[in-house]
Scaffold this motif. Structure first.
Motif, PDB file in Angstrom:
ATOM      1  N   ARG A   1       9.246  -5.739  -5.013  1.00 35.02           N
ATOM      2  CA  ARG A   1       8.489  -5.318  -3.830  1.00 35.02           C
ATOM      3  C   ARG A   1       7.059  -5.863  -3.844  1.00 35.02           C
ATOM      4  O   ARG A   1       6.418  -5.956  -2.792  1.00 35.02           O
ATOM      5  N   ASN A   2       6.572  -6.233  -5.021  1.00 34.87           N
ATOM      6  CA  ASN A   2       5.197  -6.725  -5.109  1.00 34.87           C
ATOM      7  C   ASN A   2       4.980  -7.969  -4.252  1.00 34.87           C
ATOM      8  O   ASN A   2       3.866  -8.234  -3.802  1.00 34.87           O
ATOM      9  N   VAL A   3       6.045  -8.739  -4.011  1.00 36.82           N
ATOM     10  CA  VAL A   3       5.869  -9.934  -3.184  1.00 36.82           C
ATOM     11  C   VAL A   3       5.405  -9.557  -1.780  1.00 36.82           C
ATOM     12  O   VAL A   3       4.647 -10.299  -1.142  1.00 36.82           O
ATOM     13  N   LEU A   4       5.834  -8.391  -1.302  1.00 34.28           N
ATOM     14  CA  LEU A   4       5.379  -7.950   0.022  1.00 34.28           C
ATOM     15  C   LEU A   4       3.909  -7.549  -0.011  1.00 34.28           C
ATOM     16  O   LEU A   4       3.167  -7.788   0.956  1.00 34.28           O
ATOM     17  N   ALA A   5       3.475  -6.962  -1.119  1.00 38.84           N
ATOM     18  CA  ALA A   5       2.056  -6.641  -1.270  1.00 38.84           C
ATOM     19  C   ALA A   5       1.216  -7.912  -1.269  1.00 38.84           C
ATOM     20  O   ALA A   5       0.100  -7.941  -0.733  1.00 38.84           O
ATOM     21  N   VAL A   6       1.749  -8.978  -1.878  1.00 35.67           N
ATOM     22  CA  VAL A   6       1.050 -10.270  -1.863  1.00 35.67           C
ATOM     23  C   VAL A   6       0.905 -10.767  -0.426  1.00 35.67           C
ATOM     24  O   VAL A   6      -0.178 -11.209  -0.010  1.00 35.67           O
ATOM     25  N   LEU A   7       1.971 -10.682   0.367  1.00 31.58           N
ATOM     26  CA  LEU A   7       1.897 -11.128   1.762  1.00 31.58           C
ATOM     27  C   LEU A   7       0.942 -10.262   2.570  1.00 31.58           C
ATOM     28  O   LEU A   7       0.201 -10.776   3.422  1.00 31.58           O
ATOM     29  N   ASN A   8       0.950  -8.966   2.300  1.00 35.11           N
ATOM     30  CA  ASN A   8       0.004  -8.094   3.008  1.00 35.11           C
ATOM     31  C   ASN A   8      -1.433  -8.511   2.739  1.00 35.11           C
ATOM     32  O   ASN A   8      -2.269  -8.580   3.645  1.00 35.11           O
ATOM     33  N   ARG A   9      -1.736  -8.789   1.496  1.00 34.05           N
ATOM     34  CA  ARG A   9      -3.110  -9.141   1.111  1.00 34.05           C
ATOM     35  C   ARG A   9      -3.494 -10.552   1.567  1.00 34.05           C
ATOM     36  O   ARG A   9      -4.574 -10.759   2.121  1.00 34.05           O
ATOM     37  N   GLU A  10      -2.618 -11.505   1.338  1.00 40.92           N
ATOM     38  CA  GLU A  10      -2.973 -12.905   1.559  1.00 40.92           C
ATOM     39  C   GLU A  10      -2.760 -13.380   2.991  1.00 40.92           C
ATOM     40  O   GLU A  10      -3.429 -14.321   3.432  1.00 40.92           O
ATOM     41  N   LEU A  11      -1.850 -12.747   3.710  1.00 39.43           N
ATOM     42  CA  LEU A  11      -1.507 -13.220   5.046  1.00 39.43           C
ATOM     43  C   LEU A  11      -1.818 -12.196   6.133  1.00 39.43           C
ATOM     44  O   LEU A  11      -1.448 -12.403   7.287  1.00 39.43           O
ATOM     45  N   GLY A  12      -2.493 -11.115   5.750  1.00 45.02           N
ATOM     46  CA  GLY A  12      -2.800 -10.083   6.739  1.00 45.02           C
ATOM     47  C   GLY A  12      -1.539  -9.461   7.317  1.00 45.02           C
ATOM     48  O   GLY A  12      -1.494  -9.092   8.487  1.00 45.02           O
ATOM     49  N   ALA A  13      -0.493  -9.343   6.481  1.00 46.75           N
ATOM     50  CA  ALA A  13       0.760  -8.745   6.939  1.00 46.75           C
ATOM     51  C   ALA A  13       0.685  -7.227   6.853  1.00 46.75           C
ATOM     52  O   ALA A  13      -0.197  -6.666   6.185  1.00 46.75           O
ATOM     53  N   ASP A  14       1.619  -6.574   7.533  1.00 44.86           N
ATOM     54  CA  ASP A  14       1.630  -5.105   7.513  1.00 44.86           C
ATOM     55  C   ASP A  14       3.009  -4.575   7.124  1.00 44.86           C
ATOM     56  O   ASP A  14       3.530  -3.637   7.725  1.00 44.86           O
ATOM     57  N   PHE A  15       3.604  -5.199   6.097  1.00 42.97           N
ATOM     58  CA  PHE A  15       4.850  -4.658   5.546  1.00 42.97           C
ATOM     59  C   PHE A  15       4.598  -3.261   4.982  1.00 42.97           C
ATOM     60  O   PHE A  15       3.622  -3.046   4.256  1.00 42.97           O
ATOM     61  N   ASP A  16       5.469  -2.335   5.311  1.00 44.27           N
ATOM     62  CA  ASP A  16       5.512  -1.041   4.629  1.00 44.27           C
ATOM     63  C   ASP A  16       6.355  -1.268   3.365  1.00 44.27           C
ATOM     64  O   ASP A  16       7.590  -1.281   3.425  1.00 44.27           O
ATOM     65  N   VAL A  17       5.681  -1.479   2.258  1.00 42.87           N
ATOM     66  CA  VAL A  17       6.362  -1.916   1.043  1.00 42.87           C
ATOM     67  C   VAL A  17       7.474  -0.950   0.637  1.00 42.87           C
ATOM     68  O   VAL A  17       8.553  -1.363   0.191  1.00 42.87           O
ATOM     69  N   GLU A  18       7.234   0.348   0.811  1.00 42.66           N
ATOM     70  CA  GLU A  18       8.216   1.341   0.376  1.00 42.66           C
ATOM     71  C   GLU A  18       9.429   1.413   1.298  1.00 42.66           C
ATOM     72  O   GLU A  18      10.394   2.116   0.997  1.00 42.66           O
ATOM     73  N   ASN A  19       9.394   0.694   2.410  1.00 43.53           N
ATOM     74  CA  ASN A  19      10.552   0.647   3.306  1.00 43.53           C
ATOM     75  C   ASN A  19      11.651  -0.260   2.758  1.00 43.53           C
ATOM     76  O   ASN A  19      12.758  -0.285   3.309  1.00 43.53           O
ATOM     77  N   TYR A  20      11.367  -0.958   1.667  1.00 40.92           N
ATOM     78  CA  TYR A  20      12.303  -1.977   1.191  1.00 40.92           C
ATOM     79  C   TYR A  20      12.862  -1.592  -0.173  1.00 40.92           C
ATOM     80  O   TYR A  20      12.129  -1.331  -1.124  1.00 40.92           O
ATOM     81  N   GLU A  21      14.182  -1.579  -0.226  1.00 42.02           N
ATOM     82  CA  GLU A  21      14.915  -1.194  -1.430  1.00 42.02           C
ATOM     83  C   GLU A  21      15.253  -2.442  -2.241  1.00 42.02           C
ATOM     84  O   GLU A  21      15.700  -3.455  -1.696  1.00 42.02           O
ATOM     85  N   HIS A  22      15.034  -2.361  -3.525  1.00 42.96           N
ATOM     86  CA  HIS A  22      15.384  -3.449  -4.430  1.00 42.96           C
ATOM     87  C   HIS A  22      16.895  -3.525  -4.615  1.00 42.96           C
ATOM     88  O   HIS A  22      17.556  -2.511  -4.849  1.00 42.96           O
ATOM     89  N   VAL A  23      17.434  -4.750  -4.500  1.00 41.08           N
ATOM     90  CA  VAL A  23      18.863  -4.975  -4.668  1.00 41.08           C
ATOM     91  C   VAL A  23      19.050  -6.163  -5.609  1.00 41.08           C
ATOM     92  O   VAL A  23      18.400  -7.201  -5.452  1.00 41.08           O
TER      93      VAL A  23
END
Length: 323
Positions: free
Chosen positions: A219-241
């Motif tokens: 899920r950390n990859v989404l945090a990277v996109l949020n920080r670097e690309l001004g994205a607004d992923f709700d990181v906890e909405n995504y389940e690891h598979v």
């Protein structure tokens, strides 16, 4: 005392452009994907180090055990003057190879290569502290693009460890191995670490540990996109598979949306929609069979000198010579 030298072939703008390109292409594809190299910001790197110590994650300690047993043979057979390491390391594995090459009396230089300037400088400093008389020539570069800029006294031994080769898709892997061969002079060496096909009951937990560290890493990859690309992923909405693809013989890591979402990436001027249950592939990790390793190396222009495994046959180190 020889002071280290560091060449820089990448600047922050290069990484930014690469992230923009990868994110736009991956998130507008069907199915969606993200490149695994974007896991590794500071937090991601710390999480991966934690993963390597988990009971389920066998590759790191297994590869190290093979090197403990065989580093001396590898050093003697290669007679390398320069150890080139793709993905700079200051770990036990690096030291095992350096010590073995020193013991056989051939080592003249260490050349670590990494895409991250900070990771490379840390690795160079750590090795320089412990091997103060060893000339070190660090290279900040993307080893999928800048192999022709890797220095070193011949004969060189290029070490590509950790099973990272498995993160390439088959066509990408073939092209990368050809590029590696083209970088080397005939008679120089490649040391390749590959994870082997085995029971999925061993494989899958290595990528889906009970403590949830790999899930956080994914899920950390989404945090990277949020920080670097001004994205607004709700990181906890995504389940690891993590799944075993038996046909392709690789593990896939994915992020599965628990609920539908509209995600804005402001720096890309891009908005995407993710449906409930939709998955974003974040990594493949191919597993190999010994005969397949030899075949892929041969097609790229290498002759397999030796292939050694641990006692359980979980992981392999292949020493190959450029034709």
């Amino acid at each position: 005392m020889a002071e280290p030298v560091i060449d820089v072939h990448l600047i922050p703008d290069d990484a930014e452009r690469s992230l923009h390109r990868d994110a736009r292409l991956g998130l507008t594809s069907s199915p969606k994907w993200l490149a695994p190299k974007w896991f590794y910001d500071s937090r991601g790197s710390d999480l991966f180090e934690e993963i390597t110590r988990l009971p389920e994650y066998y590759p790191t300690r297994t590869e190290s055990s093979i090197l403990v047993a065989h580093a001396g043979d590898i050093a003697a057979r290669s007679g390398a003057h320069t150890l080139v390491e793709l993905g700079s390391g200051s770990s036990e594995k690096t030291r095992l190879l350096l010590d073995a090459l020193e013991q056989v009396g051939t080592l003249r230089q260490y050349v670590p290569v990494d895409v991250s300037a900070s990771a490379l400088r840390d690795a160079v400093a750590a090795i320089h502290h412990d091997y103060p008389s060893l000339p070190i020539h660090g290279v900040v570069a993307d080893f999928t693009q800048h192999l022709d800029r890797v220095p070193g006294q011949s004969p060189r031994l290029i070490a590509f460890l950790g099973g990272t080769i498995g993160n390439f898709l088959p066509d990408e892997r073939a092209a990368f191995l050809r590029d590696l061969r083209d970088t080397l002079v005939s008679g120089e060496w490649l040391l390749l670490g590959t994870d082997l096909v085995k029971d999925p009951r061993v494989l899958v937990p290595a990528y889906d540990d009970a403590a949830g560290v790999t899930a956080e890493f994914n899920r950390n990859v989404l945090a990277v996109l949020n920080r670097e690309l001004g994205a607004d992923f709700d990181v906890e909405n995504y389940e690891h598979v993590a799944i075993w693809d038996a046909e392709n013989e690789w593990i896939e890591m994915r992020l599965r949306a628990r609920a539908a979402a509209k995600v804005s990436l402001s720096k890309l001027a891009l908005t995407i929609r993710v449906q409930t249950g939709e998955e974003i592939r974040t990594e493949i990790s191919a597993k190999f069979r010994p005969e397949g390793i030899e075949g892929e190396l041969a097609k790229a222009g290498f002759d397999l000198d030796s292939l050694v495994t641990d006692a359980q046959g979980r992981f392999a180190l292949s020493l190959a010579r450029a034709r």
